[in-house]
Design a protein around this motif. Structure first.
Motif, PDB file in Angstrom:
ATOM      1  N   HIS A  33       1.751  46.354  22.603  1.00 44.91           N
ATOM      2  CA  HIS A  33       0.313  46.327  22.308  1.00 44.91           C
ATOM      3  C   HIS A  33      -0.094  44.879  22.100  1.00 44.91           C
ATOM      4  CE1 HIS A  33      -3.364  46.844  19.928  1.00 44.91           C
ATOM      5  NE2 HIS A  33      -3.390  48.120  20.264  1.00 44.91           N
ATOM      6  N   ASP A  34      -1.319  44.543  22.464  1.00 40.84           N
ATOM      7  CA  ASP A  34      -1.730  43.149  22.411  1.00 40.84           C
ATOM      8  C   ASP A  34      -1.787  42.595  20.992  1.00 40.84           C
ATOM      9  OD1 ASP A  34      -2.298  41.197  24.477  1.00 40.84           O
ATOM     10  OD2 ASP A  34      -4.246  40.928  23.498  1.00 40.84           O
ATOM     11  N   ALA A  35      -1.849  43.458  19.992  1.00 40.14           N
ATOM     12  CA  ALA A  35      -1.838  42.976  18.612  1.00 40.14           C
ATOM     13  C   ALA A  35      -0.499  42.353  18.241  1.00 40.14           C
ATOM     14  CB  ALA A  35      -2.159  44.118  17.644  1.00 40.14           C
ATOM     15  N   ASN A  36       0.543  42.642  19.022  1.00 38.20           N
ATOM     16  CA  ASN A  36       1.832  41.991  18.792  1.00 38.20           C
ATOM     17  C   ASN A  36       2.161  41.036  19.933  1.00 38.20           C
ATOM     18  OD1 ASN A  36       4.036  41.575  17.067  1.00 38.20           O
ATOM     19  ND2 ASN A  36       5.356  42.936  18.259  1.00 38.20           N
ATOM     20  N   VAL A  37       1.142  40.625  20.653  1.00 44.03           N
ATOM     21  CA  VAL A  37       1.303  39.649  21.726  1.00 44.03           C
ATOM     22  C   VAL A  37       0.335  38.485  21.522  1.00 44.03           C
ATOM     23  CG1 VAL A  37       1.149  39.227  24.211  1.00 44.03           C
ATOM     24  CG2 VAL A  37       2.117  41.378  23.386  1.00 44.03           C
ATOM     25  N   ALA A  38      -0.970  38.785  21.497  1.00 41.79           N
ATOM     26  CA  ALA A  38      -1.979  37.731  21.434  1.00 41.79           C
ATOM     27  C   ALA A  38      -1.821  36.794  20.232  1.00 41.79           C
ATOM     28  CB  ALA A  38      -3.376  38.346  21.448  1.00 41.79           C
ATOM     29  N   PRO A  39      -1.552  37.305  19.012  1.00 39.86           N
ATOM     30  CA  PRO A  39      -1.390  36.368  17.885  1.00 39.86           C
ATOM     31  C   PRO A  39      -0.285  35.349  18.125  1.00 39.86           C
ATOM     32  CG  PRO A  39      -1.680  38.599  17.067  1.00 39.86           C
ATOM     33  CD  PRO A  39      -1.486  38.716  18.547  1.00 39.86           C
ATOM     34  N   TRP A  40       0.793  35.785  18.771  1.00 35.47           N
ATOM     35  CA  TRP A  40       1.922  34.894  19.017  1.00 35.47           C
ATOM     36  C   TRP A  40       1.638  33.948  20.175  1.00 35.47           C
ATOM     37  CZ3 TRP A  40       4.810  35.236  14.906  1.00 35.47           C
ATOM     38  CH2 TRP A  40       4.890  36.458  14.233  1.00 35.47           C
ATOM     39  N   LEU A  41       0.924  34.430  21.210  1.00 37.20           N
ATOM     40  CA  LEU A  41       0.545  33.546  22.307  1.00 37.20           C
ATOM     41  C   LEU A  41      -0.385  32.449  21.806  1.00 37.20           C
ATOM     42  CD1 LEU A  41      -0.139  36.028  25.268  1.00 37.20           C
ATOM     43  CD2 LEU A  41       1.868  34.577  24.914  1.00 37.20           C
ATOM     44  N   MET A  42      -1.313  32.805  20.931  1.00 38.63           N
ATOM     45  CA  MET A  42      -2.233  31.811  20.398  1.00 38.63           C
ATOM     46  C   MET A  42      -1.500  30.819  19.503  1.00 38.63           C
ATOM     47  SD  MET A  42      -5.551  34.232  19.640  1.00 38.63           S
ATOM     48  CE  MET A  42      -6.671  32.871  19.315  1.00 38.63           C
ATOM     49  N   ALA A  79       1.638  29.987  19.893  1.00 38.76           N
ATOM     50  CA  ALA A  79       2.398  29.133  20.804  1.00 38.76           C
ATOM     51  C   ALA A  79       1.523  28.050  21.400  1.00 38.76           C
ATOM     52  CB  ALA A  79       3.012  29.996  21.917  1.00 38.76           C
ATOM     53  N   GLU A  80       0.286  28.416  21.748  1.00 38.67           N
ATOM     54  CA  GLU A  80      -0.643  27.433  22.299  1.00 38.67           C
ATOM     55  C   GLU A  80      -0.993  26.373  21.261  1.00 38.67           C
ATOM     56  OE1 GLU A  80      -5.037  27.275  24.507  1.00 38.67           O
ATOM     57  OE2 GLU A  80      -4.233  29.166  23.744  1.00 38.67           O
ATOM     58  N   ASP A  81      -1.214  26.805  20.028  1.00 39.34           N
ATOM     59  CA  ASP A  81      -1.569  25.860  18.958  1.00 39.34           C
ATOM     60  C   ASP A  81      -0.420  24.918  18.620  1.00 39.34           C
ATOM     61  OD1 ASP A  81      -4.011  27.109  18.786  1.00 39.34           O
ATOM     62  OD2 ASP A  81      -3.524  28.284  17.000  1.00 39.34           O
ATOM     63  N   MET A  82       0.809  25.429  18.656  1.00 39.68           N
ATOM     64  CA  MET A  82       1.959  24.682  18.147  1.00 39.68           C
ATOM     65  C   MET A  82       2.844  24.082  19.234  1.00 39.68           C
ATOM     66  SD  MET A  82       1.689  25.002  14.833  1.00 39.68           S
ATOM     67  CE  MET A  82       3.310  24.439  14.345  1.00 39.68           C
ATOM     68  N   GLY A  83       2.527  24.333  20.507  1.00 36.90           N
ATOM     69  CA  GLY A  83       3.372  23.824  21.576  1.00 36.90           C
ATOM     70  C   GLY A  83       4.709  24.544  21.657  1.00 36.90           C
ATOM     71  N   PRO A 138       7.150  21.953  17.803  1.00 36.77           N
ATOM     72  CA  PRO A 138       6.963  22.020  19.253  1.00 36.77           C
ATOM     73  C   PRO A 138       8.311  22.182  19.970  1.00 36.77           C
ATOM     74  CG  PRO A 138       5.605  20.281  18.324  1.00 36.77           C
ATOM     75  CD  PRO A 138       6.490  20.770  17.206  1.00 36.77           C
ATOM     76  N   GLY A 139       8.336  23.075  20.947  1.00 38.06           N
ATOM     77  CA  GLY A 139       9.573  23.345  21.662  1.00 38.06           C
ATOM     78  C   GLY A 139      10.352  24.523  21.127  1.00 38.06           C
ATOM     79  N   ASP A 140      10.031  24.949  19.888  1.00 38.37           N
ATOM     80  CA  ASP A 140      10.648  26.179  19.373  1.00 38.37           C
ATOM     81  C   ASP A 140      10.188  27.359  20.232  1.00 38.37           C
ATOM     82  OD1 ASP A 140      11.966  24.869  17.361  1.00 38.37           O
ATOM     83  OD2 ASP A 140      10.519  25.378  15.796  1.00 38.37           O
ATOM     84  N   GLU A 141      10.979  28.445  20.205  1.00 43.38           N
ATOM     85  CA  GLU A 141      10.728  29.557  21.119  1.00 43.38           C
ATOM     86  C   GLU A 141      10.369  30.846  20.380  1.00 43.38           C
ATOM     87  OE1 GLU A 141      13.822  27.873  24.537  1.00 43.38           O
ATOM     88  OE2 GLU A 141      14.171  29.845  23.614  1.00 43.38           O
ATOM     89  N   ILE A 142       9.492  31.622  21.028  1.00 42.79           N
ATOM     90  CA  ILE A 142       9.098  32.950  20.555  1.00 42.79           C
ATOM     91  C   ILE A 142       9.441  33.955  21.641  1.00 42.79           C
ATOM     92  CG2 ILE A 142       7.157  34.436  19.913  1.00 42.79           C
ATOM     93  CD1 ILE A 142       5.761  32.053  18.736  1.00 42.79           C
ATOM     94  N   LEU A 143       9.985  35.091  21.251  1.00 43.59           N
ATOM     95  CA  LEU A 143      10.347  36.143  22.202  1.00 43.59           C
ATOM     96  C   LEU A 143       9.356  37.298  22.077  1.00 43.59           C
ATOM     97  CD1 LEU A 143      12.374  37.260  24.291  1.00 43.59           C
ATOM     98  CD2 LEU A 143      13.643  38.258  22.361  1.00 43.59           C
ATOM     99  N   LEU A 144       8.700  37.639  23.184  1.00 42.94           N
ATOM    100  CA  LEU A 144       7.767  38.762  23.241  1.00 42.94           C
ATOM    101  C   LEU A 144       8.245  39.751  24.302  1.00 42.94           C
ATOM    102  CD1 LEU A 144       4.406  36.741  23.218  1.00 42.94           C
ATOM    103  CD2 LEU A 144       5.681  37.626  21.258  1.00 42.94           C
ATOM    104  N   THR A 145       7.565  40.903  24.401  1.00 44.41           N
ATOM    105  CA  THR A 145       7.946  41.881  25.415  1.00 44.41           C
ATOM    106  C   THR A 145       6.742  42.293  26.248  1.00 44.41           C
ATOM    107  OG1 THR A 145       7.562  44.147  24.581  1.00 44.41           O
ATOM    108  CG2 THR A 145       9.313  42.872  23.519  1.00 44.41           C
ATOM    109  N   ARG A 146       7.031  42.723  27.479  1.00 39.32           N
ATOM    110  CA  ARG A 146       5.995  43.182  28.403  1.00 39.32           C
ATOM    111  C   ARG A 146       5.537  44.609  28.098  1.00 39.32           C
ATOM    112  NH1 ARG A 146       3.985  38.565  30.539  1.00 39.32           N
ATOM    113  NH2 ARG A 146       5.606  37.350  31.603  1.00 39.32           N
ATOM    114  N   MET A 147       6.076  45.209  27.045  1.00 38.38           N
ATOM    115  CA  MET A 147       5.748  46.591  26.710  1.00 38.38           C
ATOM    116  C   MET A 147       4.815  46.698  25.515  1.00 38.38           C
ATOM    117  SD  MET A 147       6.771  49.682  27.944  1.00 38.38           S
ATOM    118  CE  MET A 147       8.517  49.945  28.323  1.00 38.38           C
TER     119      MET A 147
END
Length: 426
Positions: free
Chosen positions: A127-136, A138-142, A116-125
């Motif tokens: 496809h959701d296949a490289n966004v949603a898995p990481w957002l989920m 992050a939600e699971d792991m804090g 928890p508290g570790d960071e993930i870097l994503l981009t606004r550009m």
């Protein structure tokens, strides 16, 4: 530049088109401009898949001939993709159902080592296949999610912002190689270098880049990279490259009987061997282009033949892209949502999205479909870029995607058909 001129310079487009049964064997073949969502397949892909199903159809690990051939074919597919990636070991190649499934699987394996508290870097550009898995994840792991933004007018990242989004708590940077909405090719090497400087893993989505450019994982400096074979003329299958020490270290979600070493530890269940054969066929298709039109010799390595073929295709696609953009710019109410200046075209793939003032993109695609021209519309799973462009609640974009088998005549036909439609629609 006409296709006859392109042929004179070394790439015979009619010969290319004859390799694709969906085009060559159909008098009523559509204009396939839906390519960013999936390309047509050449004869070598079909032949390889048929061979796998008819002659070499057995599960792996047996002592009988059919199983031995199936195993050898599967290994050769891994080796072929290793050459595409410029990997150091074929065992660094992992096949999976698709890019999305692979990303979910690898993100979960990585997540086992995060706090928890570790960071993930994503981009606004992306496809959701490289966004949603990481957002989920992050939600699971804090976890904390940070973003690289882009300018909706320049359609490129401002990489001076890296210093503000990369911290010592960064553990994963998930970045796209090229956008499936704007077509922009990103400077993944610079982003990877910045992320690696703080010890983060770098995960690259190369789905949109792979059909149009040469991938070199050694040069990029990433840890993991994923693409989809059906975007580069192969079957519906995903492929991931991972640095060997990373794949060795990650704990895979798998059954107990499965291998504990890569790639088997990540290739869950029974592999789709006909798809693996088809992926090999897609690479062989590029090799054929490389030796026939790209100047490579039969004595060249597979990687050299593939690269030569990719360069020949890229040169053709650049001509088409310039012609398409020039044609679209003749319509005053149309806005291209991506790079358009000639000096910037080397920084984009031939995926050209646009909006037309006062018109739902779906209406344009319906009108073109009636004229036997295949296009896509909407957000195309690029939820982040479409939102950033202010188009998510306006129907998204019309997306035109060019491929190696497309011609200048097809581009002109589309521009003419679109012009006819605007005359009626206003």
């Amino acid at each position: 530049m006409s296709d006859s001129a392109a042929a004179a310079e070394g790439l015979d487009i009619e010969a290319i088109r004859r390799e694709f049964p969906a085009i060559a064997d159909r008098a009523d073949a559509p204009v396939f401009f839906d390519n960013p969502a999936g390309t047509q397949v050449p004869r070598r892909v079909i032949a390889r898949m048929m061979q796998a199903l008819v002659d070499d159809n057995a599960n792996l690990g047996g002592y009988f001939d059919t199983s031995l051939r199936a195993g050898a074919n599967a290994q050769e597919a891994h080796k072929a993709m290793a050459d595409l990636f410029n990997a150091s070991d074929w065992r660094e190649v992992v096949f999976g159902q698709n890019m999305t499934t692979l990303t979910f699987a690898i993100s979960r394996a990585i997540g086992r080592d995060l706090l928890p508290g570790d960071e993930i870097l994503l981009t606004r550009m992306d496809h959701d296949a490289n966004v949603a898995p990481w957002l989920m994840l992050a939600e699971d792991m804090g976890l904390v999610v940070r973003w690289i933004d882009f300018d909706p007018e320049s359609f490129e990242f401002d990489l001076t912002q890296l210093d503000s989004v990369i911290t010592d708590r960064l553990r994963v940077a998930a970045i796209g190689y090229a956008s499936n909405v704007t077509g922009t090719i990103h400077d993944v090497k610079t982003i990877a270098r910045a992320a690696k400087s703080v010890g983060a893993l770098v995960y690259v989505d190369a789905v949109q880049f792979a059909p149009h450019g040469v991938i070199d994982v050694q040069e990029i400096g990433c840890d993991l990279l994923v693409c989809s074979a059906y975007k580069f003329y192969g079957p519906h299958h995903g492929v991931l490259w991972g640095r060997r020490e990373v794949l060795d270290r990650l704990e895979a979600y798998k059954v107990r009987a499965a291998s504990n070493t890569p790639p088997g530890k990540f290739e869950t269940g029974t592999t789709n061997r006909e798809s693996l054969a088809g992926v090999r066929g897609a690479i062989e298709h590029f090799e054929w282009i490389g030796t026939t039109f790209g100047g490579a010799s039969d004595q060249s390595t597979r990687r050299q033949r593939f690269v030569a073929g990719m360069h020949a295709v890229d040169a053709h696609e650049r001509v088409l892209t310039a012609r398409l953009i020039e044609g679209l710019q003749s319509f005053p109410k149309l806005k291209i949502q991506g790079l358009t200046e000639k000096q910037t075209l080397a920084r984009r793939v031939p995926t050209v999205s646009f909006t037309y003032a006062g018109t739902d993109p779906a209406e344009i695609c319906k009108a073109m479909a009636a004229r036997n021209i295949s296009l896509w519309h909407g957000h195309n799973y690029g939820i982040e870029p479409t939102t950033r462009l202010g188009l998510i609640d306006k129907g998204g974009v019309v997306r035109v995607g060019l491929a190696q088998y497309n011609t200048t005549e097809e581009v002109d036909r589309f521009i003419s058909s679109f012009g006819e439609w605007t005359t009626v629609a206003g």
